[in-house]
Design an enzyme around this catalytic site. Structure first.
Site, PDB file in Angstrom:
ATOM      1  CB  SER A 191      20.936  19.128 -31.561  1.00 59.43           C
ATOM      2  OG  SER A 191      21.479  19.358 -30.195  1.00 59.43           O
ATOM      3  CG  HIS A 196      25.007  16.195 -25.732  1.00 61.63           C
ATOM      4  ND1 HIS A 196      25.574  16.039 -27.087  1.00 61.63           N
ATOM      5  CD2 HIS A 196      23.774  16.376 -25.869  1.00 61.63           C
ATOM      6  CE1 HIS A 196      24.706  16.247 -27.667  1.00 61.63           C
ATOM      7  NE2 HIS A 196      23.313  16.576 -27.177  1.00 61.63           N
TER       8      HIS A 196
END
Length: 256
Positions: A191, A196
């Site tokens: 996103s 991450h």
């Protein structure tokens, strides 16, 4: 049963912000702030629709979303996805604020400060930390040039192993949840384009944990151990909504 928040009425919006409305600050980061707002009862109406008995047609009407699976080759990534990413102004200043302790410093669960192989572990915005059933944390790496799974090579294995091992240890220490009850994975497409890793409770059906988007971190490490260029060689599958700009780029290139 269909629950819908009724639209805000323009003439009553100002009433939501008057002194009698309770407003609790939850988090502030750069230009973004989130609050819990408790409006008076007369402004909290929820439209409730009951369809009984509901047919399959009714269910499809309210559940169906038009999404498409994309099979992205490395050439597709170089020619379609990467130029699209580079052309967009995806702001990730909030990520840098966390890494630099300018925001959310008190929310950091664990940090490895090494600039090359380090990361910070913080609760995801979607988790209110009131219960463990929907435990959700995010590991943000300190390195800023790694955008996604596509950038990873064997060079990044020490970083990924640190996230896997130290992340599990931190979750056990702070929340008493063992690593065997965690789903630890990366998204592709992500996103936002700063590498991450997601840590969620194994029993929690977290958004984006489906097979067409989630890549288990342990598997990613194994793949890179076998072949440093694994994610620069293989095709990756992911879902896109029909209204997303990247989907339109794949359409224009004749790849859908």
């Amino acid at each position: 049963v269909i629950l819908e928040k009724t639209p805000f009425q323009e003439e009553k919006v100002s009433d939501l912000l008057k002194k009698h409305t309770k407003l609790d600050l939850q988090m502030r980061n750069d230009i973004y702030s989130t609050y819990h707002l408790y409006p008076p009862a007369e402004l909290s109406e929820i439209k409730t629709t009951v369809v009984y008995p509901a047919t399959e047609k009714h269910l499809q009407k309210y559940l169906r979303q038009e999404v498409h699976l994309i099979r992205e080759t490395w050439e597709d990534y170089k020619n379609i996805t990467l130029p699209f990413i580079q052309s967009q102004s995806f702001s990730i200043q909030w990520v840098y604020n966390i890494l630099e302790k300018k925001a959310e410093a008190d929310r950091i669960i664990h940090e490895n400060p090494d600039p090359c192989n380090g990361f910070v572990l913080v609760p995801d915005f979607k988790w209110n930390q009131n219960q463990l059933d929907d435990l959700y944390l995010i590991a943000l790496i300190h390195r800023r040039e790694v955008k996604s799974l596509r950038d990873l090579t064997a060079e990044h294995i020490p970083l990924l192993r640190n996230i896997l091992q130290e992340g599990k240890e931190a979750v056990v220490k702070h929340f008493s949840v063992p690593g065997s009850q965690l789903r630890i994975y990366l998204h592709y497409q992500p996103s936002y384009y700063h590498l991450h890793v997601h840590f969620t409770a194994l029993g929690y059906d977290a958004p984006g944990s489906s097979v067409e988007r989630a890549h288990l971190l342990a598997d990613v490490i194994d793949n890179l151990t076998m072949d440093s260029l694994y994610y620069q060689k293989r095709a990756l599958t992911f879902a896109l909504r029909a209204d997303e700009l990247l989907f339109k780029k794949f359409q224009e290139a004749g790849r859908v």
